[in-house]
Design a protein around this motif. Structure first.
Motif, PDB file in Angstrom:
ATOM      1  N   GLY A  30      51.912   5.211  69.688  1.00  0.00           N
ATOM      2  CA  GLY A  30      51.732   3.854  70.469  1.00  0.00           C
ATOM      3  C   GLY A  30      51.376   2.869  68.932  1.00  0.00           C
ATOM      4  O   GLY A  30      50.682   1.623  69.044  1.00  0.00           O
ATOM      5  N   ALA A  33      53.295  -1.048  68.874  1.00  0.00           N
ATOM      6  CA  ALA A  33      52.472  -1.605  70.759  1.00  0.00           C
ATOM      7  C   ALA A  33      51.160  -1.835  69.994  1.00  0.00           C
ATOM      8  O   ALA A  33      50.711  -3.254  70.930  1.00  0.00           O
ATOM      9  CB  ALA A  33      52.088  -0.710  71.658  1.00  0.00           C
ATOM     10  N   ASP A  38      49.492  -5.416  72.249  1.00  0.00           N
ATOM     11  CA  ASP A  38      50.962  -4.838  73.690  1.00  0.00           C
ATOM     12  C   ASP A  38      50.655  -3.324  73.150  1.00  0.00           C
ATOM     13  O   ASP A  38      50.836  -2.661  73.805  1.00  0.00           O
ATOM     14  CB  ASP A  38      52.368  -4.272  73.780  1.00  0.00           C
ATOM     15  N   ALA A  40      49.318  -2.584  76.668  1.00  0.00           N
ATOM     16  CA  ALA A  40      49.963  -1.605  78.086  1.00  0.00           C
ATOM     17  C   ALA A  40      50.340  -0.270  77.423  1.00  0.00           C
ATOM     18  O   ALA A  40      50.664   0.277  78.225  1.00  0.00           O
ATOM     19  CB  ALA A  40      50.364  -2.276  79.267  1.00  0.00           C
ATOM     20  N   ALA A  41      51.554  -0.793  76.883  1.00  0.00           N
ATOM     21  CA  ALA A  41      52.658  -0.870  76.040  1.00  0.00           C
ATOM     22  C   ALA A  41      52.361   0.845  75.434  1.00  0.00           C
ATOM     23  O   ALA A  41      53.028   1.782  75.804  1.00  0.00           O
ATOM     24  CB  ALA A  41      53.703  -0.707  75.360  1.00  0.00           C
ATOM     25  N   ARG A  44      50.868   4.095  77.608  1.00  0.00           N
ATOM     26  CA  ARG A  44      51.944   4.700  78.522  1.00  0.00           C
ATOM     27  C   ARG A  44      52.330   5.224  77.683  1.00  0.00           C
ATOM     28  O   ARG A  44      51.826   6.905  77.422  1.00  0.00           O
ATOM     29  CB  ARG A  44      53.237   3.249  78.810  1.00  0.00           C
ATOM     30  N   THR A  45      52.246   4.840  75.421  1.00  0.00           N
ATOM     31  CA  THR A  45      52.929   5.963  75.430  1.00  0.00           C
ATOM     32  C   THR A  45      51.959   6.972  74.866  1.00  0.00           C
ATOM     33  O   THR A  45      52.241   8.158  74.931  1.00  0.00           O
ATOM     34  CB  THR A  45      53.749   5.125  73.466  1.00  0.00           C
TER      35      THR A  45
END
Length: 121
Positions: A30, A33, A38, A40-41, A44-45
């Motif tokens: 992460g 991001a 970021d 949110a990204a 997700r990662t």
């Protein structure tokens, strides 16, 4: 094998932005991001990586930092507690210093707001 990781938890606790180069060309921690804001990204990662490596402390620490920065203090606290429940792991900071996963989790946990209800009726 130790690598360089985003240690966002320590960065938050020290009120500075401490970032490290990602371990692989693909950002599996992460790093990019989080550095870009970021969250949110990054989430997700980190969630995807934790499906593969559920006990890696750098993933738990970074996900906890994302949770904390997005107002999910209880979730962050739970992840820091998971790090503390596992054996300590030495992680490399961007400065080249090493730090214990327990030290990072303890510092970050202490910096979380204490006025958040952990349980409710």
């Amino acid at each position: 094998m130790r690598g360089h990781f985003v240690l966002a938890a320590m960065a938050m606790a020290m009120a500075t932005t401490t970032m490290a180069a990602p371990l692989h060309a693909k950002d599996r921690t992460g790093y990019r991001a989080i550095a870009a804001g970021d969250f949110a990204a990054a989430e997700r990662t980190l969630v995807a990586e934790r499906r593969i490596f559920p006990n890696r402390p750098e993933l738990m620490l970074n996900l906890a930092a994302v949770y904390s920065r997005t107002g999910r203090v209880a979730e962050a606290s739970a992840l820091y507690a998971q790090v503390l429940a596992r054996p300590a792991t030495m992680l490399d900071l961007p400065s080249g210093h090493e730090v214990s996963s327990h030290s990072l989790a303890t510092t970050a946990l202490a910096s979380l707001p204490s006025n958040v209800a952990i349980a409710s009726r």
